[in-house]
Design a protein around this motif. Sequence first.
Motif, mmCIF file in Angstrom:
data_model
loop_
_atom_site.group_PDB
_atom_site.id
_atom_site.type_symbol
_atom_site.label_atom_id
_atom_site.label_comp_id
_atom_site.label_asym_id
_atom_site.label_seq_id
_atom_site.Cartn_x
_atom_site.Cartn_y
_atom_site.Cartn_z
ATOM 1 N N MET A 1 -34.297 -41.997 67.304
ATOM 2 C CA MET A 1 -33.948 -42.475 65.974
ATOM 3 C C MET A 1 -32.986 -43.657 66.122
ATOM 4 S SD MET A 1 -32.498 -40.372 62.719
ATOM 5 C CE MET A 1 -30.995 -39.683 63.346
ATOM 6 N N SER A 2 -33.219 -44.723 65.394
ATOM 7 C CA SER A 2 -32.382 -45.905 65.504
ATOM 8 C C SER A 2 -31.368 -45.960 64.364
ATOM 9 C CB SER A 2 -33.228 -47.169 65.496
ATOM 10 O OG SER A 2 -32.378 -48.292 65.544
ATOM 11 N N ARG A 3 -30.197 -45.435 64.645
ATOM 12 C CA ARG A 3 -29.141 -45.454 63.624
ATOM 13 C C ARG A 3 -28.611 -46.867 63.409
ATOM 14 N NH1 ARG A 3 -25.599 -40.106 62.916
ATOM 15 N NH2 ARG A 3 -27.330 -38.869 62.157
ATOM 16 N N ARG A 4 -28.631 -47.692 64.450
ATOM 17 C CA ARG A 4 -28.145 -49.067 64.283
ATOM 18 C C ARG A 4 -29.014 -49.818 63.274
ATOM 19 N NH1 ARG A 4 -25.830 -52.299 69.057
ATOM 20 N NH2 ARG A 4 -24.159 -50.878 68.508
ATOM 21 N N LEU A 5 -30.326 -49.700 63.384
ATOM 22 C CA LEU A 5 -31.217 -50.346 62.415
ATOM 23 C C LEU A 5 -31.011 -49.777 61.015
ATOM 24 C CD1 LEU A 5 -34.599 -50.727 64.343
ATOM 25 C CD2 LEU A 5 -33.060 -52.546 63.583
ATOM 26 N N ALA A 6 -30.768 -48.477 60.942
ATOM 27 C CA ALA A 6 -30.505 -47.858 59.638
ATOM 28 C C ALA A 6 -29.216 -48.414 59.047
ATOM 29 C CB ALA A 6 -30.421 -46.337 59.783
ATOM 30 N N ARG A 7 -28.191 -48.608 59.879
ATOM 31 C CA ARG A 7 -26.927 -49.187 59.398
ATOM 32 C C ARG A 7 -27.128 -50.636 58.949
ATOM 33 N NH1 ARG A 7 -24.988 -45.893 63.732
ATOM 34 N NH2 ARG A 7 -23.461 -44.368 62.953
ATOM 35 N N GLU A 8 -27.916 -51.397 59.704
ATOM 36 C CA GLU A 8 -28.193 -52.774 59.315
ATOM 37 C C GLU A 8 -28.905 -52.805 57.964
ATOM 38 O OE1 GLU A 8 -30.308 -54.869 62.399
ATOM 39 O OE2 GLU A 8 -28.673 -54.579 63.828
ATOM 40 N N TRP A 33 -36.248 -52.663 52.276
ATOM 41 C CA TRP A 33 -35.423 -53.244 53.339
ATOM 42 C C TRP A 33 -35.716 -52.576 54.681
ATOM 43 C CZ3 TRP A 33 -32.781 -57.637 53.193
ATOM 44 C CH2 TRP A 33 -32.423 -58.156 51.955
ATOM 45 N N ALA A 34 -35.926 -51.273 54.673
ATOM 46 C CA ALA A 34 -36.208 -50.548 55.918
ATOM 47 C C ALA A 34 -37.515 -51.040 56.542
ATOM 48 C CB ALA A 34 -36.262 -49.043 55.653
ATOM 49 N N VAL A 39 -37.403 -50.391 60.505
ATOM 50 C CA VAL A 39 -36.657 -49.177 60.803
ATOM 51 C C VAL A 39 -37.660 -48.041 60.971
ATOM 52 C CG1 VAL A 39 -34.954 -47.534 59.913
ATOM 53 C CG2 VAL A 39 -34.660 -49.983 59.507
ATOM 54 N N PRO A 40 -37.557 -47.298 62.063
ATOM 55 C CA PRO A 40 -38.476 -46.173 62.249
ATOM 56 C C PRO A 40 -38.379 -45.195 61.080
ATOM 57 C CG PRO A 40 -37.189 -46.564 64.237
ATOM 58 C CD PRO A 40 -36.609 -47.444 63.163
ATOM 59 N N GLU A 41 -39.490 -44.599 60.758
ATOM 60 C CA GLU A 41 -39.556 -43.657 59.634
ATOM 61 C C GLU A 41 -38.464 -42.595 59.731
ATOM 62 O OE1 GLU A 41 -40.973 -42.891 56.036
ATOM 63 O OE2 GLU A 41 -42.138 -44.248 57.293
ATOM 64 N N GLY A 45 -34.199 -42.115 56.263
ATOM 65 C CA GLY A 45 -33.382 -41.178 55.485
ATOM 66 C C GLY A 45 -31.901 -41.411 55.725
ATOM 67 N N PHE A 46 -31.543 -41.718 56.969
ATOM 68 C CA PHE A 46 -30.151 -42.004 57.297
ATOM 69 C C PHE A 46 -29.673 -43.250 56.556
ATOM 70 C CE2 PHE A 46 -26.971 -43.840 60.409
ATOM 71 C CZ PHE A 46 -25.961 -42.931 60.124
ATOM 72 N N ALA A 47 -30.504 -44.286 56.508
ATOM 73 C CA ALA A 47 -30.147 -45.499 55.760
ATOM 74 C C ALA A 47 -29.910 -45.160 54.293
ATOM 75 C CB ALA A 47 -31.245 -46.555 55.904
ATOM 76 N N GLN A 48 -30.777 -44.344 53.724
ATOM 77 C CA GLN A 48 -30.640 -43.956 52.318
ATOM 78 C C GLN A 48 -29.353 -43.166 52.091
ATOM 79 O OE1 GLN A 48 -33.140 -44.638 49.709
ATOM 80 N NE2 GLN A 48 -31.259 -44.235 48.579
#
Length: 153
Positions: A1-8, A33-34, A39-41, A45-48
């Motif tokens: 899971m890419s948390r960095r991409l989710a944060r971006e 935006w994701a 951003v991987p699927e 959810g983390f981005a949201q």
Amino acid sequence: MSRRLARETALQVLFQRDLTKEPLITAEEVQRWAVEFQVPEASRGFAQELVDGTITHQGEIDQLIASLAQDWTISRMANVDRNVMRLATYEILFRPDIPGRVSLNEAIELAKRFGGEESAKFVNGILDRVVDQKSIGDSLDTEANSSKPLGST
């Protein structure tokens, strides 16, 4: 899971919200935006969660940041810096599953990538104090709870 991409992604959404003064952000906007950031699927959810949590707690987050930013008001801060700090402060205060120093380091990387020349230094200075205050608060909570007699509430 890419948390960095989710944060971006969360940062981009919060930045856009700040510019447009939209009070609410829809799940569809975060999804758009994701997709744009690939951003991987599993990370969407983390981005949201980051967007929703930051918006929900923005009032108290802004108060804390303003209290720690000597001679700076929230409105005077660069849009990127302000939103990087909001996002990281949300994580530090309301996401106990994420170590504060991880949130701080991720925020510095976001500030380097999206902010101005001095952004990383500015963000680091304020968020370091947020992490320290949270640690002090957690220590006091632990002491208060451990000093109670067993069976008391």
